[in-house]
Motif scaffolding. Sequence first.
Motif, PDB file in Angstrom:
ATOM      1  N   ASP A 266      18.884  16.540  15.157  1.00  0.00           N
ATOM      2  CA  ASP A 266      17.895  16.051  16.156  1.00  0.00           C
ATOM      3  C   ASP A 266      18.267  16.180  17.448  1.00  0.00           C
ATOM      4  O   ASP A 266      17.502  15.964  18.213  1.00  0.00           O
ATOM      5  N   ASP A 267      19.589  16.475  17.711  1.00  0.00           N
ATOM      6  CA  ASP A 267      19.931  16.554  19.321  1.00  0.00           C
ATOM      7  C   ASP A 267      19.668  17.827  19.687  1.00  0.00           C
ATOM      8  O   ASP A 267      19.919  18.441  20.809  1.00  0.00           O
ATOM      9  N   ALA A 291      22.002  22.778  21.835  1.00  0.00           N
ATOM     10  CA  ALA A 291      20.626  22.574  22.223  1.00  0.00           C
ATOM     11  C   ALA A 291      20.279  23.380  23.412  1.00  0.00           C
ATOM     12  O   ALA A 291      19.101  23.934  23.580  1.00  0.00           O
ATOM     13  N   LYS A 362      26.044  13.777  12.832  1.00  0.00           N
ATOM     14  CA  LYS A 362      24.915  14.362  13.390  1.00  0.00           C
ATOM     15  C   LYS A 362      23.814  13.964  12.233  1.00  0.00           C
ATOM     16  O   LYS A 362      24.155  13.968  11.017  1.00  0.00           O
TER      17      LYS A 362
END
Length: 373
Positions: A266-267, A291, A362
């Motif tokens: 999700d990051d 990311a 995570k």
Amino acid sequence: MMTSREPENALILRIIGWSAVIVLCVIAFFGSVLFKSTPPERGAVEMLLADNEKGFANVERGYEIRFPDDYGLHENYRQEWWYVTANLKDSEGNEYGVQWTVFRSAVSPKKGEAWNNQHIYMAHAVLTTKDVTYKSERFARGGIGQAGVSSSPFSVWIDDWQWSSSSESPFPATLMGGEQDFYFNLDMQLTQPEVLQGEKGFSQKHATQNVASYYFSVPAVELSGTLNIDGKSVAVEGKGWIDREWSTKALSDDQKGWDWFALQFDDGGSLMMVQVRSENGPYRFGSITSAAGETQRLESDEIEMTPVSFTKVSSGRYVPTHWQLKLKNYDLSIETTPLNEQNWLPFAFPYWEGPVDVSGSKQGAGFMEATGY
């Protein structure tokens, strides 16, 4: 592609060529099974062992992977595949998994023309919900227009199943596949650059033997479009992962199967993690991407992969479907849980593959594949 050919012609090709395709597929995928008293479930592994490597190109260090060229064909090597997986949701939050794969395998290093073409194409289309797994498999031979790969514009297809763009670039693109009871039509857009797995794309598969493939991934793809499930159209969007890999011999004779994960957090980061199982223990490798698109290669001794529980699938076999994954150098400890435990795919070579949810240090989602069980 079906969109540029008359449906009647495609049907005639399918009918006329079916017997020849089946014979060649048996030779390409199951020759060693037929002559070695090997369990049929090892078909996927047998394909990669490439008993007869003579005449095909070798995978060696130092090859420079180029884009978009290496999205295309590598006919000097015995096999390759174009692999797309996606975790999607509808407006109500319902989860879906999509898998679209085209494999090419050569019976002989002599390509051959038209009906004498020595390249076999096999494709899988799978749509997963929490309750049902819709799946289909197709075969075709190269050289007759029923399946192939083109570079201008870019396209990979077998009949009307296709990954196609309007230019030489593989993105943006359209992904189509399925049958009467399920079909997907999705737009794909690249959102992070490609990741070269292993040593600049040279992906070692064995601790002591020179067994390898060329391998790159696209860890972040945005998808949107429609799923047609039993006649009902559903709008969806989500994230996808693409693998491109080609080789002549990608596994050693002592290796029995593998467990593969491609996870998106999700990051905005992502993780690819694999273990190839053998009589001498697993050989593990992978990569972790931030990311921002920065990737670190993962060595075998950095990776911990532990099955949490097993599921009895439709074949009667037990497959590890819940896993704990750890990277001690990254303070990462996560668990993966399948959307549908019964994602056993009873294709020409059977395997488990499906979407998973990620929890722990995570959160996210991705895909898992397990073969050789």
